[in-house]
Design a protein around this motif. Structure first.
Motif, PDB file in Angstrom:
ATOM      1  N   SER A  44      67.812  -0.247  54.392  1.00  0.00           N
ATOM      2  CA  SER A  44      68.703   0.175  53.090  1.00  0.00           C
ATOM      3  C   SER A  44      68.134  -0.665  52.011  1.00  0.00           C
ATOM      4  O   SER A  44      67.631  -1.666  52.443  1.00  0.00           O
ATOM      5  CB  SER A  44      70.072  -0.107  53.323  1.00  0.00           C
ATOM      6  N   VAL A  45      68.442  -0.413  50.809  1.00  0.00           N
ATOM      7  CA  VAL A  45      68.336  -1.018  49.584  1.00  0.00           C
ATOM      8  C   VAL A  45      69.344  -1.244  48.840  1.00  0.00           C
ATOM      9  O   VAL A  45      70.242  -0.199  48.595  1.00  0.00           O
ATOM     10  CB  VAL A  45      66.954  -0.337  48.767  1.00  0.00           C
ATOM     11  N   GLN A  46      69.776  -2.459  48.539  1.00  0.00           N
ATOM     12  CA  GLN A  46      70.816  -2.617  47.746  1.00  0.00           C
ATOM     13  C   GLN A  46      70.326  -3.026  46.288  1.00  0.00           C
ATOM     14  O   GLN A  46      69.772  -4.301  46.702  1.00  0.00           O
ATOM     15  CB  GLN A  46      71.809  -3.800  48.321  1.00  0.00           C
ATOM     16  N   VAL A  47      70.638  -2.595  45.283  1.00  0.00           N
ATOM     17  CA  VAL A  47      70.150  -2.927  44.081  1.00  0.00           C
ATOM     18  C   VAL A  47      71.458  -3.770  43.328  1.00  0.00           C
ATOM     19  O   VAL A  47      72.459  -3.349  43.165  1.00  0.00           O
ATOM     20  CB  VAL A  47      69.613  -1.854  43.179  1.00  0.00           C
ATOM     21  N   THR A  48      71.072  -5.007  42.821  1.00  0.00           N
ATOM     22  CA  THR A  48      71.671  -5.778  41.717  1.00  0.00           C
ATOM     23  C   THR A  48      71.102  -6.153  40.461  1.00  0.00           C
ATOM     24  O   THR A  48      70.074  -6.596  40.613  1.00  0.00           O
ATOM     25  CB  THR A  48      72.323  -7.275  42.625  1.00  0.00           C
ATOM     26  N   HIS A  49      71.864  -5.968  39.603  1.00  0.00           N
ATOM     27  CA  HIS A  49      71.387  -6.183  38.105  1.00  0.00           C
ATOM     28  C   HIS A  49      71.721  -7.413  37.631  1.00  0.00           C
ATOM     29  O   HIS A  49      72.883  -7.786  37.788  1.00  0.00           O
ATOM     30  CB  HIS A  49      71.534  -5.187  37.098  1.00  0.00           C
ATOM     31  N   ARG A  50      70.753  -8.108  37.236  1.00  0.00           N
ATOM     32  CA  ARG A  50      71.177  -9.357  36.520  1.00  0.00           C
ATOM     33  C   ARG A  50      70.488  -9.562  35.127  1.00  0.00           C
ATOM     34  O   ARG A  50      69.656  -8.617  34.721  1.00  0.00           O
ATOM     35  CB  ARG A  50      70.316 -10.694  37.195  1.00  0.00           C
ATOM     36  N   VAL A  51      70.759 -10.563  34.129  1.00  0.00           N
ATOM     37  CA  VAL A  51      70.289 -10.781  33.064  1.00  0.00           C
ATOM     38  C   VAL A  51      68.683 -10.578  33.081  1.00  0.00           C
ATOM     39  O   VAL A  51      68.177 -10.002  32.123  1.00  0.00           O
ATOM     40  CB  VAL A  51      71.011 -11.897  32.534  1.00  0.00           C
ATOM     41  N   GLN A  52      68.037 -11.280  33.975  1.00  0.00           N
ATOM     42  CA  GLN A  52      66.545 -11.334  34.136  1.00  0.00           C
ATOM     43  C   GLN A  52      65.921 -10.289  34.478  1.00  0.00           C
ATOM     44  O   GLN A  52      64.712  -9.856  34.492  1.00  0.00           O
ATOM     45  CB  GLN A  52      66.249 -12.635  34.746  1.00  0.00           C
ATOM     46  N   GLY A  53      66.525  -9.328  35.162  1.00  0.00           N
ATOM     47  CA  GLY A  53      66.009  -8.315  35.990  1.00  0.00           C
ATOM     48  C   GLY A  53      66.778  -7.561  36.969  1.00  0.00           C
ATOM     49  O   GLY A  53      68.182  -7.841  37.264  1.00  0.00           O
ATOM     50  N   ALA A  54      66.258  -7.029  37.909  1.00  0.00           N
ATOM     51  CA  ALA A  54      66.726  -6.345  39.313  1.00  0.00           C
ATOM     52  C   ALA A  54      66.479  -7.187  40.569  1.00  0.00           C
ATOM     53  O   ALA A  54      65.498  -7.571  40.691  1.00  0.00           O
ATOM     54  CB  ALA A  54      66.499  -4.936  39.222  1.00  0.00           C
ATOM     55  N   VAL A  55      67.375  -7.062  41.395  1.00  0.00           N
ATOM     56  CA  VAL A  55      67.012  -7.498  42.828  1.00  0.00           C
ATOM     57  C   VAL A  55      67.183  -6.406  43.785  1.00  0.00           C
ATOM     58  O   VAL A  55      68.571  -5.786  43.808  1.00  0.00           O
ATOM     59  CB  VAL A  55      67.837  -8.831  43.103  1.00  0.00           C
ATOM     60  N   LEU A  56      66.307  -6.177  44.486  1.00  0.00           N
ATOM     61  CA  LEU A  56      66.362  -5.098  45.512  1.00  0.00           C
ATOM     62  C   LEU A  56      66.543  -5.740  46.844  1.00  0.00           C
ATOM     63  O   LEU A  56      65.214  -6.187  47.464  1.00  0.00           O
ATOM     64  CB  LEU A  56      64.977  -4.130  45.378  1.00  0.00           C
ATOM     65  N   ALA A  57      67.734  -5.679  47.605  1.00  0.00           N
ATOM     66  CA  ALA A  57      67.742  -6.430  48.972  1.00  0.00           C
ATOM     67  C   ALA A  57      67.242  -5.311  49.775  1.00  0.00           C
ATOM     68  O   ALA A  57      67.994  -4.412  49.987  1.00  0.00           O
ATOM     69  CB  ALA A  57      69.294  -6.909  49.123  1.00  0.00           C
ATOM     70  N   LEU A  58      66.259  -5.489  50.468  1.00  0.00           N
ATOM     71  CA  LEU A  58      65.633  -4.785  51.542  1.00  0.00           C
ATOM     72  C   LEU A  58      66.203  -5.104  52.882  1.00  0.00           C
ATOM     73  O   LEU A  58      66.004  -6.373  53.480  1.00  0.00           O
ATOM     74  CB  LEU A  58      64.064  -4.714  51.511  1.00  0.00           C
ATOM     75  N   ARG A  59      66.738  -4.148  53.732  1.00  0.00           N
ATOM     76  CA  ARG A  59      67.330  -4.486  55.071  1.00  0.00           C
ATOM     77  C   ARG A  59      66.795  -3.437  55.914  1.00  0.00           C
ATOM     78  O   ARG A  59      66.806  -2.325  55.867  1.00  0.00           O
ATOM     79  CB  ARG A  59      68.937  -4.439  54.983  1.00  0.00           C
ATOM     80  N   GLY A  60      66.511  -4.058  57.061  1.00  0.00           N
ATOM     81  CA  GLY A  60      66.003  -3.109  58.128  1.00  0.00           C
ATOM     82  C   GLY A  60      64.460  -2.882  58.326  1.00  0.00           C
ATOM     83  O   GLY A  60      63.652  -3.763  57.902  1.00  0.00           O
ATOM     84  N   GLU A  61      64.234  -1.608  58.807  1.00  0.00           N
ATOM     85  CA  GLU A  61      62.652  -1.311  59.148  1.00  0.00           C
ATOM     86  C   GLU A  61      62.155  -0.334  57.896  1.00  0.00           C
ATOM     87  O   GLU A  61      62.822   0.758  57.789  1.00  0.00           O
ATOM     88  CB  GLU A  61      62.519  -0.378  60.462  1.00  0.00           C
ATOM     89  N   LEU A  62      61.232  -0.743  57.130  1.00  0.00           N
ATOM     90  CA  LEU A  62      60.670   0.005  56.337  1.00  0.00           C
ATOM     91  C   LEU A  62      59.194   0.622  56.732  1.00  0.00           C
ATOM     92  O   LEU A  62      58.279   0.070  56.878  1.00  0.00           O
ATOM     93  CB  LEU A  62      60.195  -1.102  54.842  1.00  0.00           C
ATOM     94  N   ASP A  63      59.437   1.827  56.887  1.00  0.00           N
ATOM     95  CA  ASP A  63      58.517   2.672  57.494  1.00  0.00           C
ATOM     96  C   ASP A  63      58.464   4.006  56.798  1.00  0.00           C
ATOM     97  O   ASP A  63      58.929   4.420  55.979  1.00  0.00           O
ATOM     98  CB  ASP A  63      58.768   2.745  58.963  1.00  0.00           C
ATOM     99  N   PHE A  64      57.466   4.775  57.552  1.00  0.00           N
ATOM    100  CA  PHE A  64      57.494   6.260  56.830  1.00  0.00           C
ATOM    101  C   PHE A  64      58.523   7.098  56.616  1.00  0.00           C
ATOM    102  O   PHE A  64      58.797   7.652  55.561  1.00  0.00           O
ATOM    103  CB  PHE A  64      56.360   7.178  57.758  1.00  0.00           C
TER     104      PHE A  64
END
Length: 136
Positions: A3-23
């Protein structure tokens, strides 16, 4: 599961990556990246928080590279945070540590000011990267 959880901040965005990033799961990162790219060149830095990334294969690395390329075309940096030891080692062996600046934490990555449009090449072996980081 990934999963990817996106949080926006004043400086930009944070993409919290969780689990297995594969094909099978890289499409989720690509979609989040596409939404971030659509925000445009003034949207700030993008930080990929890898603290809960348990696996990343070549497809996942390819997705990160495509996001980096898209952001670089906009003059925006992609900064990786808390990269698991096994992935940091792979980045080091392949030279990708020169492409993906690594940082110890989200706040540090958001706070770095490299000047307008600069893409820094601090690498994963800079002072923020702990050599004692173990993969989960």
């Amino acid at each position: 599961m990934f999963s990817v959880q996106v949080t926006h901040r004043v400086q930009g965005a944070v993409l919290a990556l969780r689990g297995e990033l594969d094909f099978d799961s890289m499409v989720q990162l690509q979609e989040a990246g596409d939404r971030e790219l659509a925000r445009g060149r003034d949207a700030g830095v993008v930080v990929a928080d890898c603290a809960r990334l348990t696996f990343c294969d070549s497809s996942g690395i390819g997705a990160l590279l495509r996001l980096w390329q898209g952001l670089a075309a906009q003059g925006r940096p992609l900064r990786l945070v808390t990269v698991p030891g096994s992935l940091a080692r792979l980045f080091s062996l392949t030279g990708l540590d020169q492409v993906f600046p690594g940082y110890a934490g989200v706040e540090q990555a958001l706070a770095v000011d490299t000047g307008e449009g600069a893409i820094e090449g601090a690498g994963l072996n800079g002072p923020a990267q702990s050599s004692e980081r173990q993969s989960s």
